[in-house]
Write a protein that holds these residues in place. Structure first.
Motif, PDB file in Angstrom:
ATOM      1  N   ASN A 394       0.830  -1.184   0.000  1.00  0.00           N
ATOM      2  CA  ASN A 394       0.000   0.000   0.000  1.00  0.00           C
ATOM      3  C   ASN A 394       0.865   1.235   0.000  1.00  0.00           C
ATOM      4  O   ASN A 394       0.430   2.288   0.368  1.00  0.00           O
ATOM      5  CB  ASN A 394      -0.875  -0.031   1.225  1.00  0.00           C
ATOM      6  N   CYS A 395       2.118   1.063  -0.344  1.00  0.00           N
ATOM      7  CA  CYS A 395       3.017   2.206  -0.230  1.00  0.00           C
ATOM      8  C   CYS A 395       3.535   2.603  -1.603  1.00  0.00           C
ATOM      9  O   CYS A 395       4.719   2.754  -1.800  1.00  0.00           O
ATOM     10  CB  CYS A 395       4.158   1.891   0.720  1.00  0.00           C
ATOM     11  N   PRO A 419       1.079   8.319   4.638  1.00  0.00           N
ATOM     12  CA  PRO A 419       1.892   7.767   5.731  1.00  0.00           C
ATOM     13  C   PRO A 419       2.877   6.692   5.293  1.00  0.00           C
ATOM     14  O   PRO A 419       2.771   5.547   5.683  1.00  0.00           O
ATOM     15  CB  PRO A 419       0.845   7.217   6.688  1.00  0.00           C
ATOM     16  N   ILE A 420       3.799   7.088   4.470  1.00  0.00           N
ATOM     17  CA  ILE A 420       4.915   6.189   4.187  1.00  0.00           C
ATOM     18  C   ILE A 420       6.147   6.819   4.810  1.00  0.00           C
ATOM     19  O   ILE A 420       6.215   8.030   4.973  1.00  0.00           O
ATOM     20  CB  ILE A 420       5.137   5.994   2.681  1.00  0.00           C
ATOM     21  N   GLY A 453       4.852   1.308   4.975  1.00  0.00           N
ATOM     22  CA  GLY A 453       3.582   2.012   4.823  1.00  0.00           C
ATOM     23  C   GLY A 453       2.665   1.659   5.977  1.00  0.00           C
ATOM     24  O   GLY A 453       2.505   0.478   6.306  1.00  0.00           O
ATOM     25  N   ARG A 454       2.087   2.669   6.603  1.00  0.00           N
ATOM     26  CA  ARG A 454       1.213   2.402   7.737  1.00  0.00           C
ATOM     27  C   ARG A 454      -0.027   1.650   7.268  1.00  0.00           C
ATOM     28  O   ARG A 454      -0.574   1.929   6.203  1.00  0.00           O
ATOM     29  CB  ARG A 454       0.812   3.706   8.410  1.00  0.00           C
ATOM     30  N   ILE A 455      -0.465   0.717   8.092  1.00  0.00           N
ATOM     31  CA  ILE A 455      -1.624  -0.097   7.733  1.00  0.00           C
ATOM     32  C   ILE A 455      -2.871   0.440   8.411  1.00  0.00           C
ATOM     33  O   ILE A 455      -2.860   0.732   9.597  1.00  0.00           O
ATOM     34  CB  ILE A 455      -1.392  -1.570   8.121  1.00  0.00           C
ATOM     35  N   ASN A 456      -3.904   0.594   7.611  1.00  0.00           N
ATOM     36  CA  ASN A 456      -5.167   1.070   8.153  1.00  0.00           C
ATOM     37  C   ASN A 456      -6.238   0.332   7.365  1.00  0.00           C
ATOM     38  O   ASN A 456      -6.511   0.662   6.224  1.00  0.00           O
ATOM     39  CB  ASN A 456      -5.240   2.587   7.952  1.00  0.00           C
ATOM     40  N   GLN A 457      -6.788  -0.709   7.968  1.00  0.00           N
ATOM     41  CA  GLN A 457      -7.662  -1.595   7.197  1.00  0.00           C
ATOM     42  C   GLN A 457      -8.949  -0.913   6.745  1.00  0.00           C
ATOM     43  O   GLN A 457      -9.600  -1.359   5.819  1.00  0.00           O
ATOM     44  CB  GLN A 457      -7.992  -2.877   7.964  1.00  0.00           C
ATOM     45  N   LEU A 461      -7.120   2.796   0.448  1.00  0.00           N
ATOM     46  CA  LEU A 461      -5.834   3.217  -0.100  1.00  0.00           C
ATOM     47  C   LEU A 461      -4.705   2.576   0.677  1.00  0.00           C
ATOM     48  O   LEU A 461      -3.612   2.449   0.197  1.00  0.00           O
ATOM     49  CB  LEU A 461      -5.693   4.729   0.028  1.00  0.00           C
ATOM     50  N   ARG A 462      -4.979   2.257   1.908  1.00  0.00           N
ATOM     51  CA  ARG A 462      -3.886   1.790   2.737  1.00  0.00           C
ATOM     52  C   ARG A 462      -4.174   0.425   3.346  1.00  0.00           C
ATOM     53  O   ARG A 462      -3.642   0.065   4.373  1.00  0.00           O
ATOM     54  CB  ARG A 462      -3.613   2.820   3.834  1.00  0.00           C
ATOM     55  N   ARG A 463      -5.022  -0.339   2.677  1.00  0.00           N
ATOM     56  CA  ARG A 463      -5.271  -1.693   3.144  1.00  0.00           C
ATOM     57  C   ARG A 463      -4.085  -2.559   2.801  1.00  0.00           C
ATOM     58  O   ARG A 463      -3.316  -2.267   1.927  1.00  0.00           O
ATOM     59  CB  ARG A 463      -6.455  -2.297   2.404  1.00  0.00           C
ATOM     60  N   PHE A 464      -4.025  -3.665   3.468  1.00  0.00           N
ATOM     61  CA  PHE A 464      -3.057  -4.663   3.059  1.00  0.00           C
ATOM     62  C   PHE A 464      -3.831  -5.957   2.990  1.00  0.00           C
ATOM     63  O   PHE A 464      -4.411  -6.397   3.962  1.00  0.00           O
ATOM     64  CB  PHE A 464      -1.928  -4.752   4.070  1.00  0.00           C
ATOM     65  N   TYR A 489       3.302  -2.076   6.769  1.00  0.00           N
ATOM     66  CA  TYR A 489       3.740  -3.009   5.745  1.00  0.00           C
ATOM     67  C   TYR A 489       5.217  -2.770   5.456  1.00  0.00           C
ATOM     68  O   TYR A 489       5.640  -1.625   5.281  1.00  0.00           O
ATOM     69  CB  TYR A 489       2.909  -2.778   4.482  1.00  0.00           C
TER      70      TYR A 489
HETATM   71  C1  LIG Z   1      -0.095  -0.427   3.629  1.00  0.00           C
HETATM   72  O1  LIG Z   1      -0.762  -1.662   3.816  1.00  0.00           O
HETATM   73  C2  LIG Z   1      -1.330  -1.795   5.065  1.00  0.00           C
HETATM   74  C3  LIG Z   1      -1.933  -3.167   5.178  1.00  0.00           C
HETATM   75  O2  LIG Z   1      -3.270  -3.158   5.120  1.00  0.00           O
HETATM   76  C4  LIG Z   1      -2.361  -0.715   5.245  1.00  0.00           C
HETATM   77  O3  LIG Z   1      -2.988  -0.875   6.463  1.00  0.00           O
HETATM   78  C5  LIG Z   1      -1.672   0.605   5.186  1.00  0.00           C
HETATM   79  O4  LIG Z   1      -2.597   1.601   5.386  1.00  0.00           O
HETATM   80  C6  LIG Z   1      -1.001   0.755   3.863  1.00  0.00           C
HETATM   81  N1  LIG Z   1      -0.238   1.990   3.846  1.00  0.00           N
HETATM   82  C7  LIG Z   1      -0.239   2.842   2.810  1.00  0.00           C
HETATM   83  C8  LIG Z   1       0.609   4.032   2.929  1.00  0.00           C
HETATM   84  O5  LIG Z   1      -0.898   2.673   1.823  1.00  0.00           O
END
Ligand SMILES: *[C@@H]1O[C@H](CO)[C@@H](O)[C@H](O)[C@H]1NC(C)=O
Ligand SMILES: *[C@@H]1O[C@H](CO)[C@@H](O)[C@H](O)[C@H]1NC(C)=O
Ligand SMILES: *[C@@H]1O[C@H](CO)[C@@H](O)[C@H](O)[C@H]1NC(C)=O
Ligand SMILES: *[C@@H]1O[C@H](CO)[C@@H](O)[C@H](O)[C@H]1NC(C)=O
Length: 647
Positions: A394-395, A419-420, A453-457, A461-464, A489
């Motif tokens: 997600n980064c 948030p990378i 990359g911070r994970i925020n389910q 955009l930032r799921r993993f 991640y």
């Molecule tokens: C990276 O992946 C994790 C896993 O779900 C997610 O929570 C996080 O928000 C993602 N970070 C970015 C910067 O996309």
């Protein structure tokens, strides 16, 4: 209050604001005080230099986020987004198959994928079942995964270069109900035929003789699809934007490929991020010569067709000599690349076609600075859209303003919007460096660090979404990274950020070795040697020599002409590389092993080292006393091994 004490500038600015007697100014003053106190004018310089870039980046991010939010709210999926694209222009060409010139319009692609959906239902498969696709790139591959997605099924996109154990492994981890393979891969399938589960139904596409089909126990898919209904399947699947679309296998630097889960929202995000970052247009025509089993070819490329209605030319296999002719023939305005492709194009003889095309934009990753400028200049491509982002991560970052060599950026003004981070890591073990609180240590500009990359389910955009294997997923997530109890991640890649926030690729872990107390970067040496040799394939790695500290550099050089001259090569190397980086051993090979995506494979070379008994290739060693390369014979090899000759 450290910001007051940290410098006269900040005191001055505080005083100035106090003069105006405005209490609202307090928070501004605190902010200014911190900035000016911690590097003052440099910060203002950074703001001035990067504000425009950051505003553009923020705009792209907001557009993609808004679109994602709307699609989630409206319960869309990739097939439903595609059906809207079809409705906009049913008769526009969607996919062109370069090998045959065959063109499918959007409505044809829609109908063929409907036929696929009917076939899948008639097999009794249901939502969540997986079908493995093993074929060279062709439009049918797109129709297959799209058709399966229409009835909630998932395709496993298997690398067509895999054979035997790795092929079985990939089919195994996906737990596929069926296998669809291209006739061109019948031999590869027959090699593993007896190890494949009896319950895995097999279908082939392309021309196979009846006896071959009988031997492989497969059914002819083409004729089944030709007679299947073309209308939309009636079953309604309750799949959403966060559900699985297909699997892509990512080749780690170690071990067997891992199946990365691609959910609908991720497919959308990667394609939309590319579209907006690089300002693609609906009337663009994309030349996609990257394999469709990877996200670059199938999402960044084909995704533009399904989502944005762009015509995509699908090339079965990359060809350096045909590249620009193909672009001219199909009026392509956008090409996709990986760094190696650019290098191969530069090694071609000059042709008039290389400047007669209308290609405006090249999108891809891995373009090294030395090749970048030569590529832009020689082929007249105005914009390079370099991006970084693994399928499953997600980064992703993108180079939106053409800064040479950078693979993206993060804002220095508002670093928390995206948030990378680069965090300190022990580059040998790839273990995160932790501070006293147990948190990761962010890197300052110029310090190499691991991209996380911070994970925020909750945020798509930032799921993993992880890998099919739980164990593989666990290894890619770290806890307590930015703050206590968070998770992030781990990209596995080391990057460096400059003062302006541009990010540059560093070597993948393990791509450096130590020699004479210096760290030698194999990719850097490969780049230098390759450009000395007209962009030929070069693999550089370190080999152990008994009784010698560190690793001696060895270069395997592809030479099909048979007239490689060590000594003129050495002269050029002496000009181009510092003494510690010059290869001690050379191996002249008719060709260098590459992966399906032209990444150079070193493992075999590294294993064989400089032992002349293991190969018929010529191996040379740099005799620094006399200043020339000498052939490594068996006697010389033994002398190295027992230490009677030292380097
Ligand atoms: C990276 O992946 C994790 C896993 O779900 C997610 O929570 C996080 O928000 C993602 N970070 C970015 C910067 O996309
Ligand atoms: C390319 O463009 C030219 C001029 O606009 C047109 O005549 C030609 O038919 C186009 N070729 C293809 C394959 O679309
Ligand atoms: C982290 O989680 C632990 C255990 O669930 C909890 O006790 C602690 O308060 C949390 N810390 C923070 C900062 O949220
Ligand atoms: C080489 O790399 C190691 C490990 O990353 C590092 O500790 C060392 O300082 C580097 N040496 C030089 C000369 O750059």
């Amino acid at each position: 209050m450290h910001y007051v004490a940290s410098g006269s500038l900040s005191l001055g600015s505080l005083g100035l604001l106090r003069l105006f007697g405005a209490s609202w100014s307090w928070s501004l003053a605190v902010g200014l005080g911190v900035y000016l106190g911690t590097g003052g004018w440099r910060y203002l310089y950074v703001v001035v230099r990067t504000a425009k870039r950051d505003i553009n980046g923020l705009y792209v991010l907001l557009r993609v986020k808004l679109a994602l939010w709307l699609h989630i709210r409206n319960g869309n999926t990739i097939p439903s987004i595609f059906s809207k694209t079809v409705a906009r222009h049913p008769d526009k060409p969607a996919l062109v198959y370069e090998a045959t010139g065959e063109t499918w319009t959007f409505s044809q692609l829609d109908q063929i994928s409907n036929a696929v959906a009917h076939w899948a239902l008639s097999q009794g498969w249901t939502s969540g079942d997986v079908v493995a696709l093993f074929m060279e790139s062709r439009p049918l591959q797109v129709a297959l995964w799209l058709g399966l997605a229409k009835v909630g099924m998932e395709a496993a996109l298997i690398n067509f270069n895999l054979r035997r154990d790795s092929l079985l492994h990939c089919m195994g981890v996906s737990a596929s109900r069926a296998l669809v393979f291209g006739a061109e891969l019948a031999d590869a399938v027959s090699e593993v035929s007896f190890s494949l589960s009896e319950t895995m139904v097999r279908f082939s596409t392309g021309d196979l003789r009846p006896d071959q089909m009988a031997a492989l126990k497969c059914h002819p898919l083409d004729s089944i699809l030709a007679s299947a209904p073309r209308h939309p399947p009636s079953c309604t699947v309750s799949k959403g934007f966060s559900d699985r679309l297909f699997y892509i296998y990512t080749s780690g630097t170690t071990g067997l490929p891992k199946a990365a889960i691609v959910v609908h929202s991720r497919y959308y995000r990667i394609a939309a991020f590319g579209y907006h970052s690089f300002r693609m247009r609906p009337d663009d025509i994309i030349y996609d010569c990257l394999p469709l089993y990877h996200s670059a070819g199938n999402i960044m490329g084909v995704g533009q067709c399904l989502i944005h209605g762009i015509t995509v030319v699908v090339k079965k296999k990359f060809s350096a000599s045909r590249f620009w002719e193909d672009c001219i023939k199909h009026n392509c305005t956008v090409v996709q690349y990986i760094g190696e492709i650019c290098r191969y194009l530069l090694s071609q003889p000059v042709r008039p076609s290389e400047r007669q095309h209308q290609v405006r934009l090249a999108v891809g990753n891995g373009l090294r600075p030395s090749v970048w400028e030569a590529f832009v200049e020689r082929f007249g491509v105005k914009q390079i859209g370099e991006f970084y982002g693994a399928t499953e991560c997600n980064c992703s970052i993108a180079n939106m303003d053409g800064k040479v060599g950078a693979c993206g950026f993060n804002s220095r003004i508002l670093p928390n919007v995206y948030p990378i981070r680069l965090v300190k890591v022990n580059e040998e073990t790839m273990e995160l460096v932790r501070d006293k609180q147990g948190l990761c240590v962010p890197c300052r500009p110029g310090e190499p660090g691991l991209l996380v990359g911070r994970i925020n389910q909750e945020d798509p955009l930032r799921r993993f979404d992880g890998y099919a294997s739980q164990d593989a997923t666990r290894k890619k997530i770290a806890y307590n990274v930015f703050k206590k109890n968070d998770s992030a991640y781990l990209s596995g890649d080391v990057l460096v950020m400059d003062e302006l926030g541009y990010m540059y690729f560093r070597d993948r872990s393990g791509d450096t070795f130590r020699w004479k107390g210096e760290n030698v970067s194999t990719t850097e040496v490969e780049g230098t040697l390759s450009s000395l040799l007209g962009q030929t394939d070069v693999a550089v790695f370190g080999v152990n020599v008994p009784g010698v500290e560190g690793k001696a550099g060895m270069a395997a050089i592809a030479d099909s002409t048979g007239n490689f001259n060590c000594n003129s090569f050495l002269k050029e190397v002496q000009h181009a590389l510092p003494p510690y980086a010059r290869p001690i051993f050379l191996r002249i090979s008719p060709c260098v092993d590459t992966t399906g995506t032209f990444k150079i494979q070193k493992t075999r070379f590294q294993r064989e080292g400089y032992d002349p008994r293991l190969t018929t290739d010529q191996i040379y060693f740099l005799n620094s006393r006399v200043g020339r390369y000498e052939l490594v014979t068996e006697e010389l090899y033994n002398a190295f091994e027992d230490g009677s000759i030292s380097l």
